[in-house]
Design a protein around this motif. Sequence first.
Motif, PDB file in Angstrom:
ATOM      1  N   VAL A   1       0.844  -1.198   0.000  1.00  0.00           N
ATOM      2  CA  VAL A   1       0.000   0.000   0.000  1.00  0.00           C
ATOM      3  C   VAL A   1       0.880   1.247   0.000  1.00  0.00           C
ATOM      4  O   VAL A   1       2.001   1.243   0.505  1.00  0.00           O
ATOM      5  CB  VAL A   1      -0.951   0.054   1.221  1.00  0.00           C
ATOM      6  N   GLU A   2       0.354   2.300  -0.586  1.00  0.00           N
ATOM      7  CA  GLU A   2       1.016   3.610  -0.591  1.00  0.00           C
ATOM      8  C   GLU A   2      -0.003   4.638  -0.143  1.00  0.00           C
ATOM      9  O   GLU A   2      -1.140   4.645  -0.658  1.00  0.00           O
ATOM     10  CB  GLU A   2       1.474   3.944  -2.016  1.00  0.00           C
ATOM     11  N   HIS A   3       0.406   5.493   0.797  1.00  0.00           N
ATOM     12  CA  HIS A   3      -0.488   6.531   1.309  1.00  0.00           C
ATOM     13  C   HIS A   3      -0.124   7.821   0.576  1.00  0.00           C
ATOM     14  O   HIS A   3       0.966   8.358   0.777  1.00  0.00           O
ATOM     15  CB  HIS A   3      -0.302   6.689   2.817  1.00  0.00           C
ATOM     16  N   LEU A   4      -1.021   8.299  -0.255  1.00  0.00           N
ATOM     17  CA  LEU A   4      -0.662   9.392  -1.168  1.00  0.00           C
ATOM     18  C   LEU A   4      -1.199  10.733  -0.669  1.00  0.00           C
ATOM     19  O   LEU A   4      -2.353  10.834  -0.232  1.00  0.00           O
ATOM     20  CB  LEU A   4      -1.230   9.112  -2.556  1.00  0.00           C
ATOM     21  N   PRO A   5      -0.377  11.784  -0.779  1.00  0.00           N
ATOM     22  CA  PRO A   5      -0.808  13.118  -0.351  1.00  0.00           C
ATOM     23  C   PRO A   5      -1.775  13.721  -1.366  1.00  0.00           C
ATOM     24  O   PRO A   5      -1.897  13.233  -2.485  1.00  0.00           O
ATOM     25  CB  PRO A   5       0.504  13.911  -0.332  1.00  0.00           C
ATOM     26  N   PRO A   6      -2.440  14.818  -0.978  1.00  0.00           N
ATOM     27  CA  PRO A   6      -3.258  15.532  -1.961  1.00  0.00           C
ATOM     28  C   PRO A   6      -2.365  16.177  -3.018  1.00  0.00           C
ATOM     29  O   PRO A   6      -1.134  16.176  -2.880  1.00  0.00           O
ATOM     30  CB  PRO A   6      -3.978  16.596  -1.119  1.00  0.00           C
ATOM     31  N   PRO A   7      -2.954  16.729  -4.084  1.00  0.00           N
ATOM     32  CA  PRO A   7      -2.151  17.410  -5.103  1.00  0.00           C
ATOM     33  C   PRO A   7      -1.301  18.506  -4.463  1.00  0.00           C
ATOM     34  O   PRO A   7      -1.674  19.056  -3.409  1.00  0.00           O
ATOM     35  CB  PRO A   7      -3.209  18.017  -6.032  1.00  0.00           C
ATOM     36  N   PRO A   8      -0.163  18.864  -5.074  1.00  0.00           N
ATOM     37  CA  PRO A   8       0.763  19.842  -4.486  1.00  0.00           C
ATOM     38  C   PRO A   8       0.094  21.157  -4.087  1.00  0.00           C
ATOM     39  O   PRO A   8       0.496  21.787  -3.111  1.00  0.00           O
ATOM     40  CB  PRO A   8       1.780  20.066  -5.603  1.00  0.00           C
TER      41      PRO A   8
ATOM     42  N   PRO B   1      -2.684  18.495   5.654  1.00  0.00           N
ATOM     43  CA  PRO B   1      -1.629  17.563   6.082  1.00  0.00           C
ATOM     44  C   PRO B   1      -2.140  16.148   6.376  1.00  0.00           C
ATOM     45  O   PRO B   1      -1.932  15.611   7.473  1.00  0.00           O
ATOM     46  CB  PRO B   1      -1.089  18.241   7.341  1.00  0.00           C
ATOM     47  N   HIS B   2      -2.827  15.564   5.430  1.00  0.00           N
ATOM     48  CA  HIS B   2      -3.338  14.194   5.610  1.00  0.00           C
ATOM     49  C   HIS B   2      -3.196  13.455   4.279  1.00  0.00           C
ATOM     50  O   HIS B   2      -3.268  14.085   3.223  1.00  0.00           O
ATOM     51  CB  HIS B   2      -4.823  14.203   5.998  1.00  0.00           C
ATOM     52  N   PRO B   3      -3.063  12.123   4.354  1.00  0.00           N
ATOM     53  CA  PRO B   3      -3.066  11.379   3.084  1.00  0.00           C
ATOM     54  C   PRO B   3      -4.455  11.472   2.457  1.00  0.00           C
ATOM     55  O   PRO B   3      -5.457  11.383   3.165  1.00  0.00           O
ATOM     56  CB  PRO B   3      -2.752   9.941   3.513  1.00  0.00           C
ATOM     57  N   GLN B   4      -4.503  11.690   1.151  1.00  0.00           N
ATOM     58  CA  GLN B   4      -5.823  11.825   0.525  1.00  0.00           C
ATOM     59  C   GLN B   4      -6.223  10.578  -0.266  1.00  0.00           C
ATOM     60  O   GLN B   4      -7.409  10.300  -0.430  1.00  0.00           O
ATOM     61  CB  GLN B   4      -5.853  13.040  -0.411  1.00  0.00           C
ATOM     62  N   PHE B   5      -5.215   9.852  -0.752  1.00  0.00           N
ATOM     63  CA  PHE B   5      -5.521   8.697  -1.600  1.00  0.00           C
ATOM     64  C   PHE B   5      -4.750   7.480  -1.115  1.00  0.00           C
ATOM     65  O   PHE B   5      -3.682   7.604  -0.526  1.00  0.00           O
ATOM     66  CB  PHE B   5      -5.150   8.992  -3.069  1.00  0.00           C
ATOM     67  N   LEU B   6      -5.324   6.317  -1.396  1.00  0.00           N
ATOM     68  CA  LEU B   6      -4.680   5.055  -1.036  1.00  0.00           C
ATOM     69  C   LEU B   6      -4.473   4.257  -2.311  1.00  0.00           C
ATOM     70  O   LEU B   6      -5.429   4.009  -3.063  1.00  0.00           O
ATOM     71  CB  LEU B   6      -5.595   4.259  -0.090  1.00  0.00           C
ATOM     72  N   LEU B   7      -3.229   3.866  -2.538  1.00  0.00           N
ATOM     73  CA  LEU B   7      -2.926   3.003  -3.683  1.00  0.00           C
ATOM     74  C   LEU B   7      -2.605   1.617  -3.137  1.00  0.00           C
ATOM     75  O   LEU B   7      -1.723   1.467  -2.286  1.00  0.00           O
ATOM     76  CB  LEU B   7      -1.722   3.551  -4.453  1.00  0.00           C
ATOM     77  N   VAL B   8      -3.323   0.630  -3.601  1.00  0.00           N
ATOM     78  CA  VAL B   8      -3.030  -0.771  -3.236  1.00  0.00           C
ATOM     79  C   VAL B   8      -2.611  -1.467  -4.516  1.00  0.00           C
ATOM     80  O   VAL B   8      -3.322  -1.378  -5.528  1.00  0.00           O
ATOM     81  CB  VAL B   8      -4.259  -1.452  -2.612  1.00  0.00           C
ATOM     82  N   ARG B   9      -1.466  -2.120  -4.458  1.00  0.00           N
ATOM     83  CA  ARG B   9      -1.005  -2.787  -5.676  1.00  0.00           C
ATOM     84  C   ARG B   9      -0.614  -4.213  -5.378  1.00  0.00           C
ATOM     85  O   ARG B   9      -0.158  -4.547  -4.279  1.00  0.00           O
ATOM     86  CB  ARG B   9       0.157  -2.036  -6.321  1.00  0.00           C
ATOM     87  N   GLY B  10      -0.848  -5.060  -6.359  1.00  0.00           N
ATOM     88  CA  GLY B  10      -0.499  -6.463  -6.216  1.00  0.00           C
ATOM     89  C   GLY B  10       0.054  -6.998  -7.519  1.00  0.00           C
ATOM     90  O   GLY B  10      -0.140  -6.395  -8.574  1.00  0.00           O
TER      91      GLY B  10
END
Length: 237
Positions: free
Chosen positions: A214-221, A226-235
């Motif tokens: 999983v990757e915890h992604l920030p909002p656009p620049p 100050p919170h992660p806005q998106f979650l990427l799950v990859r397999g």
Amino acid sequence: MHTDWETSESAEDYSRNTAAAQWEPMGYPAVFRSLALATTDSDNAPPILDYGCGPGFVDRHVAEKYGRRVIAVDISSSMIDLARSQHSHPLVTYRHVPDSQLDFLGDKEIGGCMSCFVLMQMADSDTQVEICRRIRRTLAPGATLAVLNTHPGSVGIQFATLRNGEPDRVYQPGDPMTTVLTTEKGVLRLQDYYWRVTDYVHALEAAGFHEVTVEHLPPPPADPTPHPQFLLVRGTA
Ligand SMILES: C[S@@+](CC[C@H](N)C(=O)[O-])C[C@H]1O[C@@H](n2cnc3c(N)ncnc32)[C@H](O)[C@@H]1O
């Protein structure tokens, strides 16, 4: 509030508002990175699959920027009609999948799959697992499935354009949760469902993917929240 995308009005509403929100930095660069789009020899690579493609702006972007063939599918015929009329590209094939079936694809013929803001629209976890299993059948061994959703840890937080769920409300897995996107074009309300990070990881693992990360992604620049806005799950298939 949009609970499905079957009408052309709802599809156009989604397209208009996401375009106004300047969609590209909203988690997608990490998806493209996961699929190694920039570093793959696109002329000789198998197509990628976009599961739940919506209005197609992502697919045309991938074709234009990376020169990659894309097979883009959606359960909504209105979304597919819109994608074909507004975001057609010689490298992109749009296909309506009314039963969420991928039978038209052979085994192991796809080079990677993205599914952005789709699993969070599913009301039950068995459906999520089944969809991931169907995707996995089509993927070449070693290919990546990249699943992007809003971050469940940031429910209730108002970002520059987006908020998931109500502030101060505690959600349980599978609870309906409204997503609100606000731009100068108006307010778009989506019917989503709350799933934890572990639920998304489970969906991929139960479908047979390995090396699930999983990757915890920030909002656009431009958005300093100050919170992660998106979650990427990859397999990996
Ligand atoms: C929020 S939109 C996201 C569209 C696009 N992926 C994007 O990033 O803008 C969710 C899309 O998933 C589609 N969808 C929902 N459930 C689906 C399913 N079971 N099979 C295929 N598509 C589905 C919807 O019709 C809708 O177009």
